[in-house]
Design a protein around this motif. Structure first.
Motif, PDB file in Angstrom:
ATOM      1  N   VAL A 278       0.853  -1.188   0.000  1.00 44.09           N
ATOM      2  CA  VAL A 278       0.000   0.000   0.000  1.00 44.09           C
ATOM      3  C   VAL A 278       0.885   1.232   0.000  1.00 44.09           C
ATOM      4  CG1 VAL A 278      -1.815   1.238   1.228  1.00 44.09           C
ATOM      5  CG2 VAL A 278      -1.767  -1.250   1.260  1.00 44.09           C
ATOM      6  N   ARG A 279       0.623   2.139  -0.951  1.00 43.22           N
ATOM      7  CA  ARG A 279       1.408   3.374  -1.062  1.00 43.22           C
ATOM      8  C   ARG A 279       0.525   4.567  -0.701  1.00 43.22           C
ATOM      9  NH1 ARG A 279       2.995   4.420  -6.608  1.00 43.22           N
ATOM     10  NH2 ARG A 279       1.028   3.456  -7.129  1.00 43.22           N
ATOM     11  N   PRO A 280       0.522   4.978   0.550  1.00 40.31           N
ATOM     12  CA  PRO A 280      -0.214   6.192   0.889  1.00 40.31           C
ATOM     13  C   PRO A 280       0.564   7.402   0.394  1.00 40.31           C
ATOM     14  CG  PRO A 280       0.908   5.360   2.820  1.00 40.31           C
ATOM     15  CD  PRO A 280       1.138   4.364   1.711  1.00 40.31           C
ATOM     16  N   ASP A 281      -0.106   8.521   0.242  1.00 38.95           N
ATOM     17  CA  ASP A 281       0.589   9.738  -0.168  1.00 38.95           C
ATOM     18  C   ASP A 281       1.066  10.452   1.083  1.00 38.95           C
ATOM     19  OD1 ASP A 281       1.672  11.670  -1.766  1.00 38.95           O
ATOM     20  OD2 ASP A 281      -0.142  12.094  -2.870  1.00 38.95           O
ATOM     21  N   ASP A 282       0.514  11.575   1.421  1.00 37.46           N
ATOM     22  CA  ASP A 282       0.911  12.340   2.600  1.00 37.46           C
ATOM     23  C   ASP A 282       0.184  11.734   3.801  1.00 37.46           C
ATOM     24  OD1 ASP A 282       2.585  14.350   3.318  1.00 37.46           O
ATOM     25  OD2 ASP A 282       1.198  15.983   2.915  1.00 37.46           O
ATOM     26  N   LEU A 283       0.838  10.876   4.588  1.00 40.51           N
ATOM     27  CA  LEU A 283       0.191  10.095   5.642  1.00 40.51           C
ATOM     28  C   LEU A 283      -0.027  10.932   6.901  1.00 40.51           C
ATOM     29  CD1 LEU A 283      -0.886   7.263   6.184  1.00 40.51           C
ATOM     30  CD2 LEU A 283       1.366   6.661   7.066  1.00 40.51           C
ATOM     31  N   LEU A 284      -1.295  11.020   7.323  1.00 37.68           N
ATOM     32  CA  LEU A 284      -1.684  11.844   8.461  1.00 37.68           C
ATOM     33  C   LEU A 284      -2.504  11.044   9.465  1.00 37.68           C
ATOM     34  CD1 LEU A 284      -2.999  14.856   6.373  1.00 37.68           C
ATOM     35  CD2 LEU A 284      -0.766  14.682   7.454  1.00 37.68           C
ATOM     36  N   GLU A 285      -2.500  11.484  10.716  1.00 42.21           N
ATOM     37  CA  GLU A 285      -3.397  10.917  11.710  1.00 42.21           C
ATOM     38  C   GLU A 285      -4.771  11.548  11.521  1.00 42.21           C
ATOM     39  OE1 GLU A 285      -1.967  11.109  15.692  1.00 42.21           O
ATOM     40  OE2 GLU A 285      -0.013  10.302  15.145  1.00 42.21           O
ATOM     41  N   GLY A 286      -5.811  10.826  11.902  1.00 40.18           N
ATOM     42  CA  GLY A 286      -7.155  11.368  11.783  1.00 40.18           C
ATOM     43  C   GLY A 286      -8.171  10.278  11.547  1.00 40.18           C
ATOM     44  N   ASN A 287      -9.416  10.677  11.339  1.00 42.46           N
ATOM     45  CA  ASN A 287     -10.518   9.727  11.280  1.00 42.46           C
ATOM     46  C   ASN A 287     -11.064   9.431   9.895  1.00 42.46           C
ATOM     47  OD1 ASN A 287     -10.476   9.401  14.053  1.00 42.46           O
ATOM     48  ND2 ASN A 287     -11.721  11.217  14.360  1.00 42.46           N
TER      49      ASN A 287
ATOM     50  N   GLU B 299      -3.848   2.122  -9.331  1.00 38.30           N
ATOM     51  CA  GLU B 299      -2.527   1.636  -9.738  1.00 38.30           C
ATOM     52  C   GLU B 299      -1.666   2.791 -10.237  1.00 38.30           C
ATOM     53  OE1 GLU B 299      -1.976  -2.254 -11.712  1.00 38.30           O
ATOM     54  OE2 GLU B 299      -4.154  -2.135 -11.987  1.00 38.30           O
ATOM     55  N   LEU B 300      -2.301   3.851 -10.658  1.00 35.97           N
ATOM     56  CA  LEU B 300      -1.592   5.000 -11.219  1.00 35.97           C
ATOM     57  C   LEU B 300      -1.388   6.086 -10.176  1.00 35.97           C
ATOM     58  CD1 LEU B 300      -3.637   5.275 -14.530  1.00 35.97           C
ATOM     59  CD2 LEU B 300      -1.468   4.083 -14.167  1.00 35.97           C
ATOM     60  N   LEU B 301      -0.389   6.911 -10.382  1.00 37.47           N
ATOM     61  CA  LEU B 301      -0.149   8.069  -9.536  1.00 37.47           C
ATOM     62  C   LEU B 301      -1.339   9.014  -9.671  1.00 37.47           C
ATOM     63  CD1 LEU B 301       2.010   9.420  -7.743  1.00 37.47           C
ATOM     64  CD2 LEU B 301       2.848  10.554  -9.800  1.00 37.47           C
ATOM     65  N   LEU B 302      -1.937   9.401  -8.568  1.00 38.39           N
ATOM     66  CA  LEU B 302      -3.138  10.237  -8.598  1.00 38.39           C
ATOM     67  C   LEU B 302      -2.815  11.727  -8.597  1.00 38.39           C
ATOM     68  CD1 LEU B 302      -5.308   8.190  -6.102  1.00 38.39           C
ATOM     69  CD2 LEU B 302      -5.571   8.329  -8.573  1.00 38.39           C
ATOM     70  N   ASN B 303      -1.556  12.059  -8.601  1.00 39.68           N
ATOM     71  CA  ASN B 303      -1.156  13.458  -8.549  1.00 39.68           C
ATOM     72  C   ASN B 303       0.247  13.585  -9.122  1.00 39.68           C
ATOM     73  OD1 ASN B 303      -0.270  11.872  -6.358  1.00 39.68           O
ATOM     74  ND2 ASN B 303       0.387  13.681  -5.274  1.00 39.68           N
ATOM     75  N   GLY B 304       0.705  14.813  -9.244  1.00 39.23           N
ATOM     76  CA  GLY B 304       2.073  15.040  -9.686  1.00 39.23           C
ATOM     77  C   GLY B 304       3.040  14.840  -8.530  1.00 39.23           C
ATOM     78  N   ILE B 305       4.296  14.860  -8.832  1.00 35.58           N
ATOM     79  CA  ILE B 305       5.329  14.642  -7.818  1.00 35.58           C
ATOM     80  C   ILE B 305       5.255  15.690  -6.715  1.00 35.58           C
ATOM     81  CG2 ILE B 305       7.822  14.599  -7.409  1.00 35.58           C
ATOM     82  CD1 ILE B 305       8.118  13.438 -10.210  1.00 35.58           C
ATOM     83  N   PHE B 306       4.934  16.926  -7.063  1.00 34.77           N
ATOM     84  CA  PHE B 306       4.926  18.010  -6.082  1.00 34.77           C
ATOM     85  C   PHE B 306       3.518  18.419  -5.662  1.00 34.77           C
ATOM     86  CE2 PHE B 306       8.845  18.486  -8.580  1.00 34.77           C
ATOM     87  CZ  PHE B 306       9.754  18.246  -7.571  1.00 34.77           C
ATOM     88  N   ASP B 307       2.546  17.543  -5.861  1.00 30.06           N
ATOM     89  CA  ASP B 307       1.149  17.831  -5.538  1.00 30.06           C
ATOM     90  C   ASP B 307       0.609  16.720  -4.640  1.00 30.06           C
ATOM     91  OD1 ASP B 307      -1.420  18.899  -5.528  1.00 30.06           O
ATOM     92  OD2 ASP B 307      -1.959  17.933  -7.410  1.00 30.06           O
ATOM     93  N   ALA B 308       1.114  16.680  -3.413  1.00 25.83           N
ATOM     94  CA  ALA B 308       0.742  15.602  -2.493  1.00 25.83           C
ATOM     95  C   ALA B 308      -0.742  15.668  -2.123  1.00 25.83           C
ATOM     96  CB  ALA B 308       1.585  15.672  -1.232  1.00 25.83           C
ATOM     97  N   LYS B 309      -1.358  14.514  -2.028  1.00 27.05           N
ATOM     98  CA  LYS B 309      -2.735  14.379  -1.562  1.00 27.05           C
ATOM     99  C   LYS B 309      -2.692  13.782  -0.166  1.00 27.05           C
ATOM    100  CE  LYS B 309      -4.308  15.421  -5.671  1.00 27.05           C
ATOM    101  NZ  LYS B 309      -4.265  16.804  -5.992  1.00 27.05           N
ATOM    102  N   GLU B 310      -3.690  14.077   0.641  1.00 28.20           N
ATOM    103  CA  GLU B 310      -3.724  13.557   2.002  1.00 28.20           C
ATOM    104  C   GLU B 310      -4.242  12.122   2.042  1.00 28.20           C
ATOM    105  OE1 GLU B 310      -6.030  16.166   4.441  1.00 28.20           O
ATOM    106  OE2 GLU B 310      -4.570  17.790   4.300  1.00 28.20           O
TER     107      GLU B 310
ATOM    108  N   VAL C   3      -5.413   7.218  -1.366  1.00 25.08           N
ATOM    109  CA  VAL C   3      -5.600   8.589  -0.883  1.00 25.08           C
ATOM    110  C   VAL C   3      -7.012   8.712  -0.331  1.00 25.08           C
ATOM    111  CG1 VAL C   3      -3.960   9.596  -2.519  1.00 25.08           C
ATOM    112  CG2 VAL C   3      -6.372   9.518  -3.106  1.00 25.08           C
ATOM    113  N   ASP C   4      -7.212   9.723   0.489  1.00 27.92           N
ATOM    114  CA  ASP C   4      -8.565  10.008   0.989  1.00 27.92           C
ATOM    115  C   ASP C   4      -9.469  10.283  -0.203  1.00 27.92           C
ATOM    116  OD1 ASP C   4      -7.556   9.723   3.516  1.00 27.92           O
ATOM    117  OD2 ASP C   4      -7.775  11.824   4.079  1.00 27.92           O
ATOM    118  N   ALA C   5     -10.694   9.829  -0.128  1.00 30.88           N
ATOM    119  CA  ALA C   5     -11.636   9.943  -1.248  1.00 30.88           C
ATOM    120  C   ALA C   5     -11.866  11.402  -1.655  1.00 30.88           C
ATOM    121  CB  ALA C   5     -12.962   9.300  -0.886  1.00 30.88           C
ATOM    122  N   ARG C   6     -11.818  12.315  -0.736  1.00 31.49           N
ATOM    123  CA  ARG C   6     -12.099  13.704  -1.087  1.00 31.49           C
ATOM    124  C   ARG C   6     -11.011  14.327  -1.940  1.00 31.49           C
ATOM    125  NH1 ARG C   6     -10.542  17.712   3.520  1.00 31.49           N
ATOM    126  NH2 ARG C   6      -8.837  16.582   4.510  1.00 31.49           N
TER     127      ARG C   6
END
Length: 79
Positions: free
Chosen positions: A15-24, A32-43, A74-77
């Motif tokens: 599993v490859r999370p993007d910007d990994l955060l604590e929360g609910n 399977e594909l990158l959902l963002n650019g290299i410098f556009d991290a998703k939570e 990534v988070d659905a939002r």
């Protein structure tokens, strides 16, 4: 398990999370594909990663779809 008591094969799911955060947040999108650019991290909240892993381990169709792969989660939002 083989007769020797050892596993005859190992299956994996990375599993490859993007910007990994604590929360609910537990609603997620996996791709399977990158959902963002290299410098556009998703939570991605830890709860979403846990939900994905739990779903993959308990849903045989989902396991078959992702077995041996390394989906980005990534988070659905943010999808």
């Amino acid at each position: 398990v083989a007769a020797s008591g050892r596993c005859s094969a190992t299956e994996r799911l990375i599993v490859r999370p993007d910007d990994l955060l604590e929360g609910n947040s537990s609603d997620y999108v996996a791709s399977e594909l990158l959902l963002n650019g290299i410098f556009d991290a998703k939570e991605t909240h830890i709860a979403a990663v846990g939900a994905f892993i739990g779903d993959a381990l308990t849903d045989e169709k989902m396991w078959e779809a992702w077995r041996g792969k390394a989906p980005m989660v990534v988070d659905a939002r943010f999808a």
